[in-house]
Design an enzyme around this catalytic site. Structure first.
Site, PDB file in Angstrom:
ATOM      1  N   GLU A  74      12.805  -3.088  11.843  1.00 39.37           N
ATOM      2  CA  GLU A  74      12.523  -2.019  10.894  1.00 39.37           C
ATOM      3  C   GLU A  74      11.338  -1.234  11.422  1.00 39.37           C
ATOM      4  O   GLU A  74      10.267  -1.802  11.656  1.00 39.37           O
ATOM      5  CB  GLU A  74      12.195  -2.551   9.501  1.00 39.37           C
ATOM      6  CG  GLU A  74      11.860  -1.427   8.531  1.00 39.37           C
ATOM      7  CD  GLU A  74      11.407  -1.906   7.153  1.00 39.37           C
ATOM      8  OE1 GLU A  74      11.385  -1.085   6.226  1.00 39.37           O
ATOM      9  OE2 GLU A  74      11.070  -3.090   7.026  1.00 39.37           O
ATOM     10  N   CYS A 125      10.409   1.630   2.088  1.00 44.86           N
ATOM     11  CA  CYS A 125      11.363   0.533   2.278  1.00 44.86           C
ATOM     12  C   CYS A 125      12.786   1.052   2.383  1.00 44.86           C
ATOM     13  O   CYS A 125      13.545   0.646   3.256  1.00 44.86           O
ATOM     14  CB  CYS A 125      11.289  -0.440   1.105  1.00 44.86           C
ATOM     15  SG  CYS A 125       9.673  -1.159   0.835  1.00 44.86           S
ATOM     16  N   TRP A 159       0.792  -1.223   0.000  1.00 46.07           N
ATOM     17  CA  TRP A 159       0.000   0.000   0.000  1.00 46.07           C
ATOM     18  C   TRP A 159       0.824   1.272   0.000  1.00 46.07           C
ATOM     19  O   TRP A 159       0.322   2.345  -0.297  1.00 46.07           O
ATOM     20  CB  TRP A 159      -0.903   0.038   1.238  1.00 46.07           C
ATOM     21  CG  TRP A 159      -0.197  -0.296   2.520  1.00 46.07           C
ATOM     22  CD1 TRP A 159      -0.176  -1.506   3.153  1.00 46.07           C
ATOM     23  CD2 TRP A 159       0.648   0.566   3.299  1.00 46.07           C
ATOM     24  NE1 TRP A 159       0.612  -1.446   4.283  1.00 46.07           N
ATOM     25  CE2 TRP A 159       1.129  -0.181   4.395  1.00 46.07           C
ATOM     26  CE3 TRP A 159       1.030   1.908   3.189  1.00 46.07           C
ATOM     27  CZ2 TRP A 159       1.972   0.355   5.360  1.00 46.07           C
ATOM     28  CZ3 TRP A 159       1.878   2.443   4.152  1.00 46.07           C
ATOM     29  CH2 TRP A 159       2.341   1.669   5.215  1.00 46.07           C
ATOM     30  N   GLU A 211      11.031  -8.070  -2.928  1.00 45.63           N
ATOM     31  CA  GLU A 211      11.536  -6.827  -2.332  1.00 45.63           C
ATOM     32  C   GLU A 211      10.917  -6.729  -0.955  1.00 45.63           C
ATOM     33  O   GLU A 211       9.720  -6.535  -0.818  1.00 45.63           O
ATOM     34  CB  GLU A 211      11.167  -5.629  -3.216  1.00 45.63           C
ATOM     35  CG  GLU A 211      11.972  -4.383  -2.872  1.00 45.63           C
ATOM     36  CD  GLU A 211      11.331  -3.562  -1.758  1.00 45.63           C
ATOM     37  OE1 GLU A 211      11.713  -3.786  -0.576  1.00 45.63           O
ATOM     38  OE2 GLU A 211      10.478  -2.726  -2.051  1.00 45.63           O
ATOM     39  N   LEU A 212      11.759  -6.887   0.085  1.00 44.59           N
ATOM     40  CA  LEU A 212      11.242  -7.124   1.428  1.00 44.59           C
ATOM     41  C   LEU A 212      11.624  -6.047   2.437  1.00 44.59           C
ATOM     42  O   LEU A 212      11.669  -6.298   3.626  1.00 44.59           O
ATOM     43  CB  LEU A 212      11.715  -8.501   1.910  1.00 44.59           C
ATOM     44  CG  LEU A 212      11.446  -9.652   0.929  1.00 44.59           C
ATOM     45  CD1 LEU A 212      11.999 -10.955   1.474  1.00 44.59           C
ATOM     46  CD2 LEU A 212       9.972  -9.773   0.607  1.00 44.59           C
ATOM     47  N   GLY A 236       6.826  -6.653   0.058  1.00 46.10           N
ATOM     48  CA  GLY A 236       6.105  -6.749   1.322  1.00 46.10           C
ATOM     49  C   GLY A 236       7.015  -7.092   2.473  1.00 46.10           C
ATOM     50  O   GLY A 236       8.215  -6.833   2.443  1.00 46.10           O
ATOM     51  N   SER A 237       6.464  -7.714   3.479  1.00 43.43           N
ATOM     52  CA  SER A 237       7.205  -8.034   4.692  1.00 43.43           C
ATOM     53  C   SER A 237       8.116  -9.239   4.488  1.00 43.43           C
ATOM     54  O   SER A 237       7.951 -10.030   3.547  1.00 43.43           O
ATOM     55  CB  SER A 237       6.229  -8.336   5.832  1.00 43.43           C
ATOM     56  OG  SER A 237       5.547  -9.551   5.581  1.00 43.43           O
ATOM     57  N   HIS A 264      -3.334  -6.423  -4.921  1.00 43.20           N
ATOM     58  CA  HIS A 264      -2.858  -5.231  -4.241  1.00 43.20           C
ATOM     59  C   HIS A 264      -3.236  -5.310  -2.762  1.00 43.20           C
ATOM     60  O   HIS A 264      -4.051  -6.139  -2.353  1.00 43.20           O
ATOM     61  CB  HIS A 264      -3.468  -3.991  -4.884  1.00 43.20           C
ATOM     62  CG  HIS A 264      -2.589  -2.775  -4.832  1.00 43.20           C
ATOM     63  ND1 HIS A 264      -1.526  -2.668  -3.966  1.00 43.20           N
ATOM     64  CD2 HIS A 264      -2.622  -1.608  -5.527  1.00 43.20           C
ATOM     65  CE1 HIS A 264      -0.943  -1.498  -4.146  1.00 43.20           C
ATOM     66  NE2 HIS A 264      -1.575  -0.833  -5.090  1.00 43.20           N
TER      67      HIS A 264
END
Length: 470
Positions: A368, A271, A139, A237-238, A215-216, A164
């Site tokens: 994070e 991120c 999001w 992509e985390l 995401g996570s 999404h």
């Protein structure tokens, strides 16, 4: 990341985080509806893969033009659904349009046959699409995340089906409508309002040939494992916990604005944001004082108001999780220099927060913080700064600030990340590959590299020679 971008939204509903009011709710697809959409996408691939680049480019470029012509419409939805400051929303829409235009112009060149030079005969490698790609997107950038997969993959000849995040359904639906208006054939780009269980079904489906997720860490582990079980290529992509290194010769007048932007852009929900501020002791006190004052000067308010400089977090759940992380950090010895709590006002607002004295034993050291929380570390020298930057499970991006550019390059080379920036954190260029290493995932998006992941690299060789004797 421990504040997951995708997983934190559960139901498909728009809730304005500025005032907590529900705007709209949406129903998930039934299994029968999902099956019909997958069948349509698979059928579309059979014709789209044969469509010349020039004809693909007409549609992709047109989608970019429509975004640019309707910046305010797209931007308003993003601000309402996830609280992004309106000017930042406009910037995201424009950047997304740039990405689509970039791939419409360059895809054919990126995927042109590559001539090889074997000892005998001739050979080349050609690139061809692989089929329907399933994407799970977050999001925090409700259009940019979509554009950076749609631009390259549709131009490559693939088909996209996208789940999404469930808290930005209107943005997701509007992006799908964009492709219809741009003249895309039915099934070229499909938005899926589906559950996590249905996502597993999609990954398992033999008509799906690749999987991409932003995401996570937990989501990446789950989705990549499922894709791997099905022998499907994937990219992940985390997130990250990027170091913002400030050397003793840095120009603080230029560095502090980047520090504020790096931590507060997108309300701190990025991120590759600056999250760990690693400052050489010689100027640490000066940096901290200026950084604290600059954060205090930000003005919370309605993200639709252009004068607002501090907006809400995306959801109430995101806020509560961030507050809990800060409390846990303090319980384990961290000291609050600024903020630390939710703002006493309507909406999902977090105070601008600075934590110091975060030791390696503190859970926050490897966490994070997906919001306006900065960790401040003072170090002895350049070598110590590099060592601390590398002492992270993540490896997405990072930055170094120094008046000596060659010194900055030396530091950049030694920091273990997918991206490093010297005297800036300017990653927003369609030409620049985006991605990380370690727990930040694998694969790259954008640039030439961003179109290569989901294409078949086929070797073709000609050589007029007799077969070897058996």
């Amino acid at each position: 990341m421990n504040a997951p971008k995708e997983g934190i939204c559960m139901a498909y509903e728009s809730v304005n985080p500025y005032d907590g009011k529900t705007v709209r709710t949406f129903s998930e697809l039934t299994n029968a509806q999902l099956e019909k959409k997958i069948a349509t996408a698979a059928a579309c691939y059979e014709t789209w893969k044969k469509t010349p680049y020039a004809k693909r480019a007409v549609i992709v470029a047109r989608a970019g033009e429509l975004m640019r012509a309707n910046v305010d419409k797209f931007a308003r939805l993003a601000t309402i659904e996830m609280g992004k400051l309106i000017n930042e929303s406009r910037g995201e829409v424009s950047f997304s349009a740039n990405i689509l235009a970039y791939y419409a112009k360059n895809a054919e060149r990126f995927l042109a046959p590559v001539k090889l030079n074997p000892t005998h005969g001739e050979a080349y490698v050609e690139s061809s699409p692989i089929g329907v790609i399933f994407c799970v997107e977050p999001w925090n950038f409700p259009y940019y995340q979509l554009a950076r997969v749609a631009g390259p993959q549709l131009m490559a000849g693939n088909i996209l089906m996208v789940k999404h995040a469930s808290c930005v359904p209107q943005c997701a639906i509007e992006f799908e409508k964009l492709w219809i208006e741009a003249g895309a054939p039915k099934g070229l780009y499909t938005n899926l309002l589906i559950s996590h269980e249905q996502s597993d079904q999609v990954i398992d489906d033999p008509r799906i040939k690749g999987v991409a997720l932003t995401g996570s860490l937990a989501a990446g582990q789950s989705v990549s494992a499922r894709a791997g079980k099905n022998l499907k290529v994937s990219s992940m992509e985390l997130g990250g916990s990027d170091a913002f290194i400030v050397l003793e010769d840095a120009d603080l007048e230029k560095t502090i604005p980047w520090a504020v932007w790096g931590r507060m852009y997108n309300n701190g929900q990025t991120c590759c944001a600056a999250k760990r501020f690693v400052v050489v002791d010689e100027i640490a006190d000066q940096f901290l004082a200026k950084f604290k004052a600059a954060l205090e000067a930000l003005k919370p308010g309605d993200p639709m108001d252009e004068k607002t400089t501090h907006g809400p977090l995306s959801t109430e759940a995101a806020l509560l999780q961030l507050v809990k992380q800060v409390e846990l950090a303090v319980t384990n010895g961290a000291r609050i220099v600024l903020g630390g709590k939710r703002l006493n006002r309507t909406g999902s607002f977090m105070e601008r927060t600075i934590l110091t004295d975060v030791t390696p034993e503190n859970p926050a050291f490897r966490d994070e913080f997906f919001g306006p929380v900065a960790m401040f570390f003072r170090v002895k020298d350049e070598a110590a700064a590099i060592a601390l930057a590398n002492d992270s499970d993540f490896g997405l991006g990072g930055s170094v600030f120094t008046k000596d550019v060659e010194r900055g390059k030396r530091v950049a080379t030694q920091v273990e990340t997918g991206m490093m920036f010297i005297n800036n954190i300017d990653w927003s260029d369609a030409e620049l590959p985006f991605g990380g290493i370690k727990d930040s995932g694998y694969g790259r998006e954008l640039g030439n590299m961003g179109i290569q992941t989901f294409v078949n690299k086929k070797l073709v060789r000609t050589h007029d020679m007799p077969a070897p004797l058996v």
